[in-house]
Motif scaffolding. Structure first.
Motif, PDB file in Angstrom:
ATOM      1  N   GLY A 140     -18.888  46.628  59.911  1.00 34.27           N
ATOM      2  CA  GLY A 140     -20.116  45.836  59.856  1.00 34.27           C
ATOM      3  C   GLY A 140     -21.349  46.701  60.063  1.00 34.27           C
ATOM      4  O   GLY A 140     -21.248  47.911  60.277  1.00 34.27           O
ATOM      5  N   ALA A 144     -24.748  43.845  63.431  1.00 38.96           N
ATOM      6  CA  ALA A 144     -23.575  42.980  63.636  1.00 38.96           C
ATOM      7  C   ALA A 144     -22.772  43.492  64.835  1.00 38.96           C
ATOM      8  O   ALA A 144     -22.264  42.695  65.645  1.00 38.96           O
ATOM      9  CB  ALA A 144     -22.711  42.964  62.384  1.00 38.96           C
ATOM     10  N   SER A 147     -24.539  42.473  67.942  1.00 36.96           N
ATOM     11  CA  SER A 147     -24.306  41.047  68.188  1.00 36.96           C
ATOM     12  C   SER A 147     -22.914  40.823  68.773  1.00 36.96           C
ATOM     13  O   SER A 147     -22.734  40.058  69.726  1.00 36.96           O
ATOM     14  CB  SER A 147     -24.474  40.293  66.868  1.00 36.96           C
ATOM     15  N   ASN A 148     -21.926  41.531  68.213  1.00 35.52           N
ATOM     16  CA  ASN A 148     -20.545  41.408  68.721  1.00 35.52           C
ATOM     17  C   ASN A 148     -20.440  41.824  70.176  1.00 35.52           C
ATOM     18  O   ASN A 148     -19.784  41.163  70.982  1.00 35.52           O
ATOM     19  CB  ASN A 148     -19.608  42.330  67.918  1.00 35.52           C
ATOM     20  N   ASN A 151     -22.369  39.321  72.485  1.00 35.55           N
ATOM     21  CA  ASN A 151     -21.744  37.999  72.530  1.00 35.55           C
ATOM     22  C   ASN A 151     -20.299  38.037  73.043  1.00 35.55           C
ATOM     23  O   ASN A 151     -19.598  37.015  72.991  1.00 35.55           O
ATOM     24  CB  ASN A 151     -21.772  37.357  71.140  1.00 35.55           C
ATOM     25  N   THR A 194     -20.936  31.538  73.031  1.00 39.40           N
ATOM     26  CA  THR A 194     -20.443  32.573  72.123  1.00 39.40           C
ATOM     27  C   THR A 194     -19.391  33.470  72.783  1.00 39.40           C
ATOM     28  O   THR A 194     -18.759  34.272  72.103  1.00 39.40           O
ATOM     29  CB  THR A 194     -21.604  33.480  71.667  1.00 39.40           C
ATOM     30  N   TRP A 255     -26.344  30.274  65.473  1.00 38.57           N
ATOM     31  CA  TRP A 255     -24.935  30.679  65.610  1.00 38.57           C
ATOM     32  C   TRP A 255     -23.999  29.516  65.242  1.00 38.57           C
ATOM     33  O   TRP A 255     -23.027  29.691  64.512  1.00 38.57           O
ATOM     34  CB  TRP A 255     -24.677  31.112  67.055  1.00 38.57           C
ATOM     35  N   PHE A 258     -25.037  28.471  61.247  1.00 40.30           N
ATOM     36  CA  PHE A 258     -24.859  29.491  60.210  1.00 40.30           C
ATOM     37  C   PHE A 258     -23.826  30.546  60.595  1.00 40.30           C
ATOM     38  O   PHE A 258     -23.527  31.437  59.815  1.00 40.30           O
ATOM     39  CB  PHE A 258     -26.193  30.190  59.914  1.00 40.30           C
ATOM     40  N   GLY A 259     -23.334  30.505  61.826  1.00 40.15           N
ATOM     41  CA  GLY A 259     -22.308  31.459  62.244  1.00 40.15           C
ATOM     42  C   GLY A 259     -22.834  32.849  62.551  1.00 40.15           C
ATOM     43  O   GLY A 259     -22.058  33.809  62.597  1.00 40.15           O
ATOM     44  N   ASP A 260     -24.143  32.995  62.759  1.00 41.71           N
ATOM     45  CA  ASP A 260     -24.714  34.313  63.038  1.00 41.71           C
ATOM     46  C   ASP A 260     -25.225  34.353  64.487  1.00 41.71           C
ATOM     47  O   ASP A 260     -26.143  33.610  64.849  1.00 41.71           O
ATOM     48  CB  ASP A 260     -25.870  34.564  62.061  1.00 41.71           C
ATOM     49  N   LEU A 262     -26.729  36.867  66.095  1.00 39.53           N
ATOM     50  CA  LEU A 262     -27.684  37.941  66.405  1.00 39.53           C
ATOM     51  C   LEU A 262     -28.877  37.441  67.233  1.00 39.53           C
ATOM     52  O   LEU A 262     -29.271  38.080  68.216  1.00 39.53           O
ATOM     53  CB  LEU A 262     -28.166  38.591  65.101  1.00 39.53           C
TER      54      LEU A 262
END
Ligand code: SF4
Ligand code: SF4
Length: 711
Positions: A140, A144, A147-148, A151, A194, A255, A258-260, A262
């Motif tokens: 990614g 990303a 963010s991972n 979260n 998350t 999140w 839209f599943g994001d 960040l």
């Protein structure tokens, strides 16, 4: 496998404990050199994690060597500021380990350094542990990956523990309010949706973190009510905190929808910076109080905006969580693609409908009801007049019935396919007669609504609508928001709408709103009988007007109270429901009356006018001349009755008219001595602003154009 995971959990816990201890060591150091030593140790922890991350990214001998080399190099570099600090200390004539009588105040550089080191350590640790457990997706972008990492449970749970421990370790240096806020913040971080996958944890975390945030806002508002002044650093911290929570709830929605993750990750990092920058300098919170917030419209506006953005986004999050099918259907999302003009228009449309859908959702209204209702309960506890107490109870009951039960439960069962705005509380009244197709089907109900509410208004005043039935008074009349009525007299814009006079600005606003109401109702009617087909973005014109008025404009003007004044729907005349109600009041029995005109002539406080939430500052003049006061703007809140220190004022309606016609006294006699003897004589009851303590004088704002308060 289990033993390995347990070891990593223990490592993260150890990291949280050591970090918290080092934070305390830095903050409580009684020499600058000692605080730099604590920072150096924090830096060393991060540097060890760098070695681990480099090795885990390149698990080989070369990777190990590179990691150790990078770590060692950085340790040498981080020695430089430490040695420099020790040298400065030596030159200042004090040994490196000499200690003063009290903790030294950390400068901004050390504070920022502390927050940055804690953040960097956490990021590195979580990154390392994610790599060690294979939890980091490969391939990614770096955003990303960021963010991972943030979260992940490694980051969020460790941060939560670290925040909790730091707050507890420093509790002796923190005020009770700061400690409470930090503990709740730590719990909110713990319940980050998350952090864990699956469905159970995100659901549980959304409910618990939303409840905690509502509790935090209630606590914060009540704190503001009781403490009108506090240290500037604490004021800045509060605004930063609510801004971060606004971003956090927006990030949660992004999140979830839209599943994001960040934006959520970014908000978590910002929260950490805000918290640790504050913890690094706890003495700033105990500094001398600054200007009362009632004299700081920009600060108050920023605070209200942050809280409101968080609430709207929380409403959207809860709606998606609890009723995803309904929410998805209710939010017409337009693609952000094409020519720049199209993208801009679509973005505006998306923003409008996101806001309107969230603000009109049951869950938002329930959440606002709990939060603002709590403030009304606090107000109820300090309300003395029985009539006002009853009205506050009715107000809360009506909110529960008309903002929650009828629209969300009753009408939803009755008309399962009707769009949300058609299920408004007072069916028909807000939209104009026959304006919505559904209203035609229940024309009798619409007409009955007008007849009943019109008659009640004529008999008891517009307080039936504007202080009881409408959802607005619950928002306006809780302790803290009610205290914002001081802006009605201090804001340049709000001052234009002071007094019972219907100014030019008022007449223009009211005229435009009424023309729009009649126009959209007519269009809607012609649409419904097939003569026209005029729609606004696919919506019935009157529904669109209703949404624009009550799901957008009302809330925008609510957060703008510091500029537009409290109860601005009434004072500015932009609410057509209120304007219709005012017309019925004009022909009705409702008025304010005083028991003794002479008492008002002798009165020096003018507390009735100061207490009025719609800024009817001219009422004492009328009392002195005629003994009564009528205004179509008066919405019968009764704060004037509550605040009159001489028990001289009462609200007169049809009940009093009947008593008078029957030859009976309209009201009971006054119960306190007259003010004729002047100040300091007789048992003067506590005036409305006495609870303000040291800030009292500062909020006795000029009431008249000559700069006097009338006192
Ligand atoms: S003026 Fe309108 S929005 Fe304001 S309290 Fe009255 S009915 Fe509610
Ligand atoms: S505060 Fe009471 S006594 Fe003073 S002017 Fe108002 S109603 Fe009259």
């Amino acid at each position: 496998m289990f033993a390995g995971s347990a070891a990593l959990v223990a490592l993260a816990a150890l990291m949280a404990i050591v970090t918290a201890l080092l934070i305390r060591a830095a903050v409580e150091a009684r020499s600058r050199a000692r605080s730099w030593i604590a920072l150096f140790l924090l830096a060393m922890m991060g540097e060890m994690w760098i070695a681990a991350v480099v090795y885990l990214l390149h698990p080989s001998t070369a990777g190990l060597i590179a990691g150790v080399a990078a770590s060692g190099g950085l340790m040498v570099v981080s020695l430089v500021p430490l040695v420099a600090a020790l040298e400065r200390s030596r030159r200042a004539g004090r040994g490196a380990t000499a200690i003063g009588p009290a903790p030294v105040s950390l400068g901004p550089a050390v504070g920022i350094g502390l927050a940055s080191l804690v953040l960097a350590n956490e990021l590195l640790m979580s990154w390392g542990l994610l790599l060690a457990t294979g939890g980091l997706a490969t391939g990614g972008t770096s955003l990303a990956a960021f963010s991972n990492v943030v979260n992940s449970p490694w980051f969020l749970f460790t941060m939560s523990g670290e925040m909790l421990l730091s707050a507890l370790l420093l509790r002796g240096r923190l005020s009770r309010a700061v400690l409470v806020l930090l503990l709740v913040q730590s719990a909110i971080m713990l319940f980050s949706p998350t952090a864990l996958g699956g469905t159970s944890w995100p659901s549980l975390a959304i409910y618990v973190s939303s409840a905690l945030m509502i509790g935090l806002f209630v606590y914060l508002f009540e704190y503001l009510y009781r403490q009108r002044q506090f240290a500037p650093a604490f004021g800045a911290y509060l605004v930063e905190l609510v801004a971060v929570y606004g971003l956090m709830m927006a990030g949660l929605f992004v999140w979830q929808y839209f599943g994001d993750g960040l934006v959520f990750a970014l908000s978590v990092v910002l929260e950490m910076i805000v918290v640790y920058a504050a913890l690094a300098r706890p003495d700033g919170f105990r500094a001398a109080p600054g200007t009362p917030w009632q004299l700081r419209p920009h600060w108050t506006f920023a605070l209200l905006t942050g809280v409101f953005v968080a609430e709207v986004c929380m409403g959207a999050v809860l709606s998606v969580q609890l009723d995803p099918a309904d929410y998805v259907g209710g939010f017409p999302f337009l693609p952000l693609a094409g020519a720049p003009g199209t993208v801009l228009l679509n973005a505006l449309s998306n923003g409008f409908w996101f806001f309107a859908t969230a603000a009109g959702s049951s869950w938002f209204l329930i959440m606002m009801g709990l939060e603002m209702g709590a403030l009304v309960v606090f107000k109820f506890r300090e309300t003395k007049s029985l009539e006002n107490r009853i009205r506050l109870l009715l107000l809360m009951g009506c909110y529960a019935a008309f903002a929650v039960f009828y629209p969300s439960i009753y009408f939803a069962l009755l008309f399962p396919h009707a769009p949300n705005p058609s299920t408004v509380a007072v069916l028909g009244w807000p939209m104009g007669i026959g304006s919505y197709p559904l209203a035609i089907g229940v024309f009798g109900t619409v007409l009955l609504t007008y007849v009943i509410l019109g008659a009640l208004t004529a008999l008891f005043g517009r307080r039936v609508v504007c202080s009881v039935f409408c959802t607005a008074p619950l928002m306006y009349q809780g302790t803290t928001i009610d205290a914002m009525k001081s802006f009605n007299r201090s804001s340049p814009v709000a001052r234009k709408y002071l007094s019972s006079r219907l100014s030019g600005a008022y007449s223009v606003t009211m005229g435009l709103v009424m023309v729009a109401l009649v126009g959209t109702s007519l269009l809607s009617y012609l649409d419904s009988i097939g003569k026209l087909a005029v729609y606004v973005q696919g919506n019935d014109p009157s529904v669109f007007f209703f949404v624009a008025s009550f799901s957008i404009a009302w809330y925008v003007l609510f957060v703008a109270i510091p500029y537009a004044g409290n109860y601005n729907c009434v004072t500015m005349g932009w609410c057509y429901t209120g304007v219709i109600s005012a017309a019925f009041q004009k022909i009705g029995a409702f008025k304010l009356k005083v028991r003794d005109k002479q008492v008002c002539r002798d009165c020096k406080t003018l507390d009735c006018a100061k207490g009025c939430p719609v800024g009817l500052v001219d009422m004492p003049g009328h009392f002195r001349q005629t003994g009564e006061f009528r205004s179509t703007k008066c919405c019968g809140v009764g704060d004037c009755v509550e605040d009159c220190p001489y028990d001289n004022l009462y609200i007169s309606d049809i009940r009093h008219t009947v008593r008078r016609l029957l030859g009976r006294p309209e009201t009971r006699p006054r119960r306190v001595p007259t003010p004729a003897a002047g100040w300091g004589h007789g048992p003067r009851p506590v005036p409305s602003l006495a609870r303000l303590g040291p800030s009292k004088e500062a909020v006795l704002l000029p009431m008249f154009r000559d700069g006097t308060t009338g006192a």
